[in-house]
Design a protein around this motif. Structure first.
Motif, short mmCIF file in Angstrom:
data_model
loop_
_atom_site.label_atom_id
_atom_site.label_comp_id
_atom_site.label_asym_id
_atom_site.label_seq_id
_atom_site.Cartn_x
_atom_site.Cartn_y
_atom_site.Cartn_z
N GLN A 160 0.85 -1.19 0.00
CA GLN A 160 0.00 0.00 0.00
C GLN A 160 0.89 1.24 0.00
O GLN A 160 2.00 1.20 0.56
N ALA A 206 -7.08 16.40 2.40
CA ALA A 206 -8.17 15.54 1.97
C ALA A 206 -8.27 14.29 2.84
O ALA A 206 -7.31 13.92 3.53
N GLY A 237 -7.88 10.75 3.99
CA GLY A 237 -6.84 9.79 3.66
C GLY A 237 -5.46 10.40 3.48
O GLY A 237 -4.50 9.70 3.13
N SER A 238 -5.32 11.68 3.76
CA SER A 238 -4.01 12.32 3.55
C SER A 238 -3.02 12.04 4.68
O SER A 238 -1.83 12.34 4.54
N GLY A 239 -3.50 11.49 5.80
CA GLY A 239 -2.58 11.08 6.85
C GLY A 239 -2.72 11.80 8.19
O GLY A 239 -1.93 11.58 9.11
N SER A 288 -5.00 11.60 10.72
CA SER A 288 -5.24 10.74 11.90
C SER A 288 -4.02 9.87 12.18
O SER A 288 -3.68 9.61 13.35
N THR A 289 -3.36 9.44 11.14
CA THR A 289 -2.16 8.61 11.33
C THR A 289 -1.11 9.40 12.12
O THR A 289 -0.47 8.86 13.04
N HIS A 295 -11.65 19.49 8.78
CA HIS A 295 -12.12 19.85 7.45
C HIS A 295 -12.95 21.13 7.54
O HIS A 295 -13.66 21.46 6.61
N ILE A 325 -14.26 14.43 3.01
CA ILE A 325 -15.05 13.25 3.35
C ILE A 325 -14.54 12.81 4.70
O ILE A 325 -13.34 12.66 4.90
N SER A 326 -15.42 12.59 5.61
CA SER A 326 -14.99 12.18 6.93
C SER A 326 -14.65 10.70 6.92
O SER A 326 -15.50 9.89 6.57
N GLY A 327 -13.45 10.36 7.29
CA GLY A 327 -13.04 8.97 7.20
C GLY A 327 -12.89 8.30 8.55
O GLY A 327 -12.75 8.96 9.56
N GLU A 333 -9.43 2.07 9.18
CA GLU A 333 -9.80 0.80 8.59
C GLU A 333 -9.31 -0.35 9.45
O GLU A 333 -8.56 -0.16 10.40
N GLY A 342 -7.26 -3.69 10.63
CA GLY A 342 -5.86 -4.06 10.51
C GLY A 342 -4.99 -3.35 11.52
O GLY A 342 -3.89 -3.76 11.81
N1 LIG Z 1 -5.54 0.82 10.18
C1 LIG Z 1 -5.27 1.02 8.90
N2 LIG Z 1 -4.95 -0.01 8.10
C2 LIG Z 1 -4.66 0.19 6.80
N3 LIG Z 1 -4.64 1.41 6.21
C3 LIG Z 1 -4.95 2.47 6.98
C4 LIG Z 1 -5.29 2.33 8.37
N4 LIG Z 1 -5.54 3.55 8.86
C5 LIG Z 1 -5.39 4.42 7.85
N5 LIG Z 1 -5.03 3.78 6.72
C6 LIG Z 1 -4.77 4.39 5.40
O1 LIG Z 1 -3.79 5.39 5.58
C7 LIG Z 1 -4.10 6.54 4.81
C8 LIG Z 1 -4.19 7.76 5.74
O2 LIG Z 1 -5.31 7.61 6.58
P1 LIG Z 1 -5.66 8.63 7.74
O3 LIG Z 1 -6.78 8.03 8.53
O4 LIG Z 1 -4.43 8.99 8.46
O5 LIG Z 1 -6.17 9.89 6.90
P2 LIG Z 1 -6.91 11.21 7.37
O6 LIG Z 1 -6.23 12.34 6.71
O7 LIG Z 1 -7.02 11.24 8.84
O8 LIG Z 1 -8.36 11.03 6.73
P3 LIG Z 1 -9.78 11.60 7.23
O9 LIG Z 1 -9.77 13.07 6.99
O10 LIG Z 1 -10.74 10.88 6.33
O11 LIG Z 1 -9.94 11.23 8.68
C9 LIG Z 1 -5.38 6.21 4.06
O12 LIG Z 1 -5.03 5.76 2.80
C10 LIG Z 1 -6.00 5.10 4.87
O13 LIG Z 1 -6.78 4.27 4.07
#
Ligand SMILES: Nc1ncnc2c1ncn2[C@@H]1O[C@H](COP(=O)(O)OP(=O)(O)OP(=O)(O)O)[C@@H](O)[C@H]1O
Length: 302
Positions: free
Chosen positions: A15, A37, A39-41, A43-44, A196, A234-236, A239, A241
């Motif tokens: 990925q 956007a 999925g941009s990272g 929350s990570t 957002h 889009i509120s994410g 996932e 794993g």
């Molecule tokens: N537990 C997980 N397992 C696999 N992939 C993940 C997991 N958590 C996040 N991802 C992937 O990592 C990328 C970043 O996700 P993240 O949740 O950090 O985005 P985000 O900016 O917080 O999004 P949002 O605004 O929708 O909350 C995305 O492609 C997502 O699908």
């Protein structure tokens, strides 16, 4: 306060990385909006700070500590110094507003007299002094978020992470929540808010870090939401794993230092002494070993 040193996070082999070669620093006392956007990272990035997930490569530092060097049994101690607020509030549904806040203090064995003083102060700070007996479902969304903020802040964390805290609220209510976060920031807590909410970012004119595909594409002081692509909101959710463990959030583990001024009335010297004693010994070290009996059960906390 928080530093990412060439951090890459790839959740699943094959990925693309959620964060790629991230070099970023948040100073003590900053208020930072994370935009980008879905999925941009964003929350990570926050999950890395809490050590809810670990970098694939690179190093995350919090308060000068390399998180990879913190043993797992010390992670709750790290999280004590980090408050967390979520879009969906995450209050304990069977507990009143008062009890939700009380719980964060009780789990670290704060003396009852101190709890009885601090919880009403917190309710007052968030403007809910007359609603302490309400259960979460008897409160509006904005009120529930105020309780969640009070709970995240009652232990005076150095860092408050807010993941779309206004995402479920109407603009006027959202404004009240932002004012509260700003107030907390002015009292010394570093606030990092993923959002957002264009209106909020544009109005507050704080530092704005924009992520795109796991890269920082913009980092502006007194920035705006501006260059985020229209239609990307889009509120994410996380996932599968890498799911969060129940009980792994900072507020559930409970918190932190109370030695600096902020919420506490400086005339309340004896109370401050008592609070400090409650968090002794060696409270200067946020990663100190837990003291036996430090964590009470929820039953004890009542
Ligand atoms: N537990 C997980 N397992 C696999 N992939 C993940 C997991 N958590 C996040 N991802 C992937 O990592 C990328 C970043 O996700 P993240 O949740 O950090 O985005 P985000 O900016 O917080 O999004 P949002 O605004 O929708 O909350 C995305 O492609 C997502 O699908």
């Amino acid at each position: 306060m928080i530093r990412f040193d060439n951090v890459t996070k790839t959740y699943l082999r094959g990925q693309s990385p959620a964060l790629a070669n991230l070099d970023l620093e948040f100073a003590r006392g900053e208020f930072v909006f994370l935009v980008g956007a879905s999925g941009s990272g964003k929350s990570t990035l926050m999950r890395l700070v809490l050590k809810e997930t670990v970098p694939t490569t690179g190093t995350v530092y919090v308060a000068g500590k390399d998180l990879s060097r913190i043993q797992s049994w010390r992670i709750p101690t790290l999280r004590r110094d980090i408050g967390m607020v979520f879009q969906d509030f995450r209050l304990l549904p069977s507990k009143t507003a008062y009890q939700n806040i009380e719980f964060a203090l009780a789990v670290i064995g704060t003396p009852r007299r101190v709890v009885r003083k601090l919880v009403p102060e917190m309710l007052e700070m968030v403007g809910l002094e007359d609603k302490g007996r309400r259960l979460p479902h008897e409160l509006s969304g904005g009120e529930q978020q105020r309780v969640a903020i009070a709970r995240a802040y009652v232990n005076r964390p150095s860092i408050l992470l807010a993941d779309e805290p206004t995402g479920n609220l109407d603009p006027a209510t959202a404004q009240g929540i932002l004012d509260l976060l700003e107030q907390i920031n002015e009292r010394g807590t570093t606030v990092v808010m993923a959002t957002h909410d264009r209106t909020a970012v544009d109005r507050m004119r704080k530092r704005v870090v924009e992520l795109s595909g796991g890269h920082v594409v913009r980092d502006e002081q007194a920035g705006t939401y501006a260059s985020v692509a229209p239609g990307s909101v889009i509120s994410g959710n996380l996932e599968d794993g890498d799911a969060l463990e129940p009980g792994s959030h900072a507020w559930e583990q409970a918190p932190a230092d109370v030695e600096d001024e902020a919420l506490f009335d400086p005339t309340e010297g004896d109370l401050l002494d008592e609070v400090e004693q409650a968090f002794a010994p060696d409270d200067d070290d946020p990663f100190r070993d837990p003291v036996p009996g430090e964590y009470l059960t929820e039953e004890d906390a009542r």
